[in-house]
Write an enzyme that holds these catalytic residues in place. Structure first.
Site, PDB file in Angstrom:
ATOM      1  N   ASP A  49       0.829  -1.200   0.000  1.00  0.00           N
ATOM      2  CA  ASP A  49       0.000   0.000   0.000  1.00  0.00           C
ATOM      3  C   ASP A  49       0.864   1.251   0.000  1.00  0.00           C
ATOM      4  OD1 ASP A  49      -1.606   2.246   1.531  1.00  0.00           O
ATOM      5  OD2 ASP A  49      -3.082   0.835   0.733  1.00  0.00           O
ATOM      6  N   ARG A  50       0.625   2.133  -0.960  1.00  0.00           N
ATOM      7  CA  ARG A  50       1.445   3.325  -1.133  1.00  0.00           C
ATOM      8  C   ARG A  50       1.207   4.350  -0.038  1.00  0.00           C
ATOM      9  NH1 ARG A  50      -0.671  -0.254  -3.537  1.00  0.00           N
ATOM     10  NH2 ARG A  50      -2.405   1.043  -4.214  1.00  0.00           N
ATOM     11  N   THR A  51      -0.060   4.587   0.301  1.00  0.00           N
ATOM     12  CA  THR A  51      -0.362   5.558   1.350  1.00  0.00           C
ATOM     13  C   THR A  51       0.217   5.116   2.688  1.00  0.00           C
ATOM     14  OG1 THR A  51      -2.361   6.426   0.290  1.00  0.00           O
ATOM     15  CG2 THR A  51      -2.232   6.612   2.680  1.00  0.00           C
ATOM     16  N   CYS A  85      -2.137   4.585 -10.753  1.00  0.00           N
ATOM     17  CA  CYS A  85      -2.211   4.846  -9.309  1.00  0.00           C
ATOM     18  C   CYS A  85      -1.552   6.187  -9.055  1.00  0.00           C
ATOM     19  CB  CYS A  85      -1.501   3.746  -8.521  1.00  0.00           C
ATOM     20  SG  CYS A  85      -1.348   4.100  -6.752  1.00  0.00           S
ATOM     21  N   ASN A  86      -2.340   7.171  -8.664  1.00  0.00           N
ATOM     22  CA  ASN A  86      -1.789   8.499  -8.406  1.00  0.00           C
ATOM     23  C   ASN A  86      -0.777   8.488  -7.271  1.00  0.00           C
ATOM     24  OD1 ASN A  86      -3.358  10.790 -10.025  1.00  0.00           O
ATOM     25  ND2 ASN A  86      -4.832   9.187  -9.513  1.00  0.00           N
ATOM     26  N   ALA A  88       1.219   6.265  -6.222  1.00  0.00           N
ATOM     27  CA  ALA A  88       2.517   5.697  -6.605  1.00  0.00           C
ATOM     28  C   ALA A  88       3.434   6.738  -7.228  1.00  0.00           C
ATOM     29  CB  ALA A  88       2.310   4.538  -7.576  1.00  0.00           C
ATOM     30  N   THR A 127      -6.043  10.262  -2.079  1.00  0.00           N
ATOM     31  CA  THR A 127      -5.718   9.614  -0.813  1.00  0.00           C
ATOM     32  C   THR A 127      -4.949  10.577   0.087  1.00  0.00           C
ATOM     33  OG1 THR A 127      -3.582   8.768  -1.592  1.00  0.00           O
ATOM     34  CG2 THR A 127      -5.530   7.358  -1.947  1.00  0.00           C
ATOM     35  N   CYS A 196      -7.428   9.932  -7.607  1.00  0.00           N
ATOM     36  CA  CYS A 196      -7.255   8.546  -7.166  1.00  0.00           C
ATOM     37  C   CYS A 196      -8.031   7.691  -8.154  1.00  0.00           C
ATOM     38  CB  CYS A 196      -7.776   8.340  -5.750  1.00  0.00           C
ATOM     39  SG  CYS A 196      -7.744   6.609  -5.237  1.00  0.00           S
TER      40      CYS A 196
END
Length: 233
Positions: A49-51, A85-86, A88, A127, A196
């Site tokens: 998970d990026r966030t 994916c923003n 990322a 996000t 997102c």
């Protein structure tokens, strides 16, 4: 221009990955199968998970996995990479340096689209990770656009829509969405970025108004053009 093969690093999230594939097909000017893009999709749901990593760097780092995916796609013939994916793109420079082939910049292209539309004051729905990274704020400012972010309560609600609804496979209704739109319009936004790709699924289902700039659609169109194809009229 020689036609290029597109590699998509997906799984971030899975539904958005399938949707960008569909949008690339629908937005490409073509009359038969052979006139469409050659697209290679790696729907890698193992990317951390990026966030979570942006907010706590003791969590698993998504960057090495994304770079390995870029290398895999290049090895099987991809010429250009798109990542739907923003969040990322917070790690864009690391990914670009580690990738053997060019990587499209979703956030920069979306900010450019806002500028092309004459936007002056653009709301950002994204996000917490993307907003914390300030990637959209800085990209919009580079084009002379004032970025507008929701307050903490609305950021939390947007995260609920992203994680508890779309990623969980639960439909979002107009009633669910209305508080978000009202909050952004109250901040005098002339455009609102869906920053997102899970929100792109909401847009697909609810058919939101033209005030929204959908980052997934922008990336799909940029990918088509970058690979040497034309957009439908």
């Amino acid at each position: 221009m020689k036609k290029q093969t597109l590699g998509i690093i997906g799984g971030v999230g899975p539904l958005a990955t399938m949707f960008i594939g569909e949008m690339i097909v629908r937005r490409t000017k073509a009359q038969k199968d052979q006139e469409h893009l050659h697209t290679i999709i790696d729907n890698d749901t193992n990317i951390p998970d990026r966030t979570a990593f942006i907010l706590d760097n003791t969590k698993d780092n998504p960057v090495p996995v994304i770079i390995e995916d870029a290398k895999k796609l290049a090895a099987v013939g991809a010429d250009i990479i798109a990542i739907p994916c923003n969040t990322a793109h917070t790690f864009y420079h690391e990914i670009e340096e580690g990738s053997p082939i060019p990587v499209l910049h979703m956030i920069r292209e979306t900010a450019k689209r806002a500028a092309d539309l004459g936007a002056k004051r653009v709301g950002i729905l994204a996000t917490t990770g993307t907003l914390t990274s300030r990637m959209y704020q800085e990209a919009l400012e580079e084009f002379g656009i004032t970025p507008v972010v929701p307050d903490n309560e609305m950021r939390s609600y947007v995260m609920t829509i992203i994680y508890d609804y779309v990623k969980a496979g639960k439909d979002v209704t107009l009633e669910d969405w209305q508080p978000i739109e009202e909050a952004m319009l109250a901040l005098n936004c002339d455009r609102i970025v869906l920053g997102c790709t899970e929100l792109s699924i909401v847009n697909r289902d609810l058919k939101l108004s033209d005030i929204y700039i959908d980052s997934l659609i922008v990336l799909a169109e940029c990918a088509i053009l970058a690979c040497g194809y034309e957009l439908v009229d």
